[in-house]
Design an enzyme around this catalytic site. Structure first.
Site, short mmCIF file in Angstrom:
data_model
loop_
_atom_site.label_atom_id
_atom_site.label_comp_id
_atom_site.label_asym_id
_atom_site.label_seq_id
_atom_site.Cartn_x
_atom_site.Cartn_y
_atom_site.Cartn_z
N ILE A 86 -26.11 -15.93 -28.42
CA ILE A 86 -26.66 -15.26 -27.23
C ILE A 86 -27.15 -13.85 -27.58
O ILE A 86 -28.24 -13.44 -27.18
CB ILE A 86 -25.58 -15.18 -26.12
CG1 ILE A 86 -25.21 -16.59 -25.64
CG2 ILE A 86 -26.04 -14.31 -24.96
CD1 ILE A 86 -24.03 -16.65 -24.66
N ALA A 104 -25.89 -10.95 -34.36
CA ALA A 104 -26.41 -11.65 -35.55
C ALA A 104 -26.77 -13.09 -35.21
O ALA A 104 -27.55 -13.73 -35.91
CB ALA A 104 -25.36 -11.61 -36.66
N TYR A 121 -8.65 -17.55 -24.43
CA TYR A 121 -10.06 -17.21 -24.18
C TYR A 121 -10.26 -16.94 -22.68
O TYR A 121 -10.88 -15.94 -22.29
CB TYR A 121 -10.94 -18.37 -24.64
CG TYR A 121 -12.43 -18.14 -24.48
CD1 TYR A 121 -13.14 -17.43 -25.44
CD2 TYR A 121 -13.13 -18.64 -23.39
CE1 TYR A 121 -14.52 -17.22 -25.31
CE2 TYR A 121 -14.49 -18.45 -23.24
CZ TYR A 121 -15.19 -17.74 -24.21
OH TYR A 121 -16.54 -17.54 -24.08
N ALA A 151 -8.09 -16.01 -20.51
CA ALA A 151 -7.46 -14.73 -20.13
C ALA A 151 -8.36 -13.55 -20.50
O ALA A 151 -8.54 -12.63 -19.70
CB ALA A 151 -6.11 -14.60 -20.82
N ALA A 209 -30.46 -13.96 -29.33
CA ALA A 209 -31.54 -14.39 -28.44
C ALA A 209 -31.93 -13.25 -27.48
O ALA A 209 -33.11 -13.04 -27.19
CB ALA A 209 -31.11 -15.63 -27.65
P1 NAD Z 1 -21.87 -17.00 -31.53
O1 NAD Z 1 -20.70 -17.35 -32.38
O2 NAD Z 1 -23.15 -17.71 -31.73
O3 NAD Z 1 -22.17 -15.43 -31.63
C1 NAD Z 1 -21.12 -14.50 -31.60
C2 NAD Z 1 -21.44 -13.38 -32.58
O4 NAD Z 1 -20.36 -12.44 -32.51
C3 NAD Z 1 -21.52 -13.87 -34.03
O5 NAD Z 1 -22.68 -13.37 -34.65
C4 NAD Z 1 -20.26 -13.32 -34.67
O6 NAD Z 1 -20.40 -13.01 -36.05
C5 NAD Z 1 -20.04 -12.06 -33.83
N1 NAD Z 1 -18.66 -11.61 -33.92
C6 NAD Z 1 -17.53 -12.36 -33.87
N2 NAD Z 1 -16.46 -11.58 -34.05
C7 NAD Z 1 -16.92 -10.30 -34.21
C8 NAD Z 1 -16.30 -9.07 -34.45
N3 NAD Z 1 -14.97 -8.97 -34.60
N4 NAD Z 1 -17.08 -7.97 -34.56
C9 NAD Z 1 -18.42 -8.07 -34.43
N5 NAD Z 1 -19.07 -9.21 -34.23
C10 NAD Z 1 -18.32 -10.33 -34.12
O7 NAD Z 1 -21.34 -17.17 -30.04
P2 NAD Z 1 -22.07 -16.94 -28.64
O8 NAD Z 1 -21.90 -18.18 -27.87
O9 NAD Z 1 -23.41 -16.35 -28.80
O10 NAD Z 1 -21.09 -15.86 -28.01
C11 NAD Z 1 -21.54 -14.59 -27.55
C12 NAD Z 1 -20.73 -14.22 -26.32
O11 NAD Z 1 -21.03 -15.15 -25.27
C13 NAD Z 1 -19.22 -14.30 -26.51
O12 NAD Z 1 -18.62 -13.20 -25.85
C14 NAD Z 1 -18.84 -15.60 -25.84
O13 NAD Z 1 -17.51 -15.59 -25.40
C15 NAD Z 1 -19.83 -15.60 -24.70
N6 NAD Z 1 -20.07 -16.89 -24.07
C16 NAD Z 1 -20.55 -17.95 -24.79
C17 NAD Z 1 -20.78 -19.15 -24.15
C18 NAD Z 1 -21.30 -20.35 -24.88
O14 NAD Z 1 -21.25 -21.45 -24.31
N7 NAD Z 1 -21.80 -20.20 -26.10
C19 NAD Z 1 -20.54 -19.27 -22.79
C20 NAD Z 1 -20.06 -18.18 -22.09
C21 NAD Z 1 -19.84 -16.99 -22.74
#
Ligand code: NAD
Length: 245
Positions: free
Chosen positions: A17, A14, A149, A151, A20
């Site tokens: 990442i 939603a 996180y 871990a 996108a």
């Molecule tokens: P974000 O918060 O923009 O997107 C995460 C999405 O996951 C949201 O739409 C949220 O509603 C959804 N979500 C959360 N809990 C959920 C659940 N229980 N069931 C279903 N959907 C759920 O964050 P992001 O940065 O896009 O994160 C995406 C992934 O990338 C994550 O695994 C995060 O750990 C990883 N990540 C992010 C970064 C960063 O810097 N943003 C860096 C490395 C890894």
């Protein structure tokens, strides 16, 4: 694998990442992308935006809390049922340690989603093989202050790479497995970081997912996205005497 014509599932799509990556797959001609997320408002909003750009038959929002195995199972089934076929599964949903369900969301759901990916993509089950991508993080390769996180992300990296060592799993079914470890990128979960933090661009992060899907030589690999090196492969060490057992 060419992205044109593929059917994909992305959890946590939603926003951030996941969103996108969903958009880029559609730009590159994906036939169908299932947007799975717990946030119904955001999920519907994103889906409306994507359907306006790419057509209603190419995107579907499926409400799903990945912390609950039965919800993941039913959401994957709904996504599969649209074309009775899947090519790419991306276990991406994740949260920071402020969330009490962090272990189940960040790691448990990746394990459940990966074995479901095997069921849906596997040639043995009538699939054509495909690509499984799990979203790790640089914090799965080194140490960050957010200990829980860190871990979970070490777990995601270790789990994803170990799958290739299981004889009965994945390779034999023509399923390529990759874990992508981005550095900080601007999304909802990084909004409170201090200004001195160096971010990678969302375009670079998305490019890493595209690379994993399109490059058929990539299997059992860990792709990093860092400000200094850009997209590169994290070296994997596994002494042969351990890999056998
Ligand atoms: P974000 O918060 O923009 O997107 C995460 C999405 O996951 C949201 O739409 C949220 O509603 C959804 N979500 C959360 N809990 C959920 C659940 N229980 N069931 C279903 N959907 C759920 O964050 P992001 O940065 O896009 O994160 C995406 C992934 O990338 C994550 O695994 C995060 O750990 C990883 N990540 C992010 C970064 C960063 O810097 N943003 C860096 C490395 C890894």
């Amino acid at each position: 694998m060419k992205i044109e014509g593929i059917c994909a599932i992305i959890t946590g799509a939603a926003d951030g990442i996941g969103r996108a990556v969903a958009e880029e797959l559609l730009v590159k001609g994906a036939k169908f992308v299932a947007v799975l997320d717990i946030n119904e408002t955001k999920g519907e909003e994103t889906t409306k935006d994507l359907t306006e750009k790419f057509g209603k038959e190419r995107v579907k929002f499926i409400l799903c809390n990945v912390a609950k195995n039965d919800e993941i199972e039913s959401a994957f089934q709904k996504a599969f049922d649209v074309h009775k076929h899947l090519d790419v599964i991306i276990n991406n949903a994740g949260v920071t340690e402020r969330h009490s369900d962090i272990l189940q969301i960040n790691l448990g759901s990746v394990i459940t989603g990966s074995y479901l990916a095997k069921d849906y993509l596997s040639k043995g089950n009538g699939g054509k093989g495909g690509v499984l991508i799990n979203t790790g993080s640089l914090s799965g390769l080194c140490l960050f202050k957010d200990a829980r996180y860190t871990a979970t992300k070490h777990g995601v990296v270790g789990f994803s790479l170990s799958l290739a060592l299981q004889d009965s799993c994945f390779s034999k079914d023509d399923i390529r497995v990759g874990v992508i470890c981005p550095g900080f990128v601007t999304t909802g979960i990084t909004q409170n970081l201090p200004p001195e933090v160096v971010f990678v661009s969302m375009d670079q992060v998305v490019e890493a997912y595209v690379l994993m899907i399109e490059d058929d030589t990539k299997h059992s690999c860990c792709i990093r996205v860092t400000p200094n090196l850009g997209i590169d492969l994290h070296p994997i060490t596994c002494p042969q005497q351990f890999a056998k057992y």
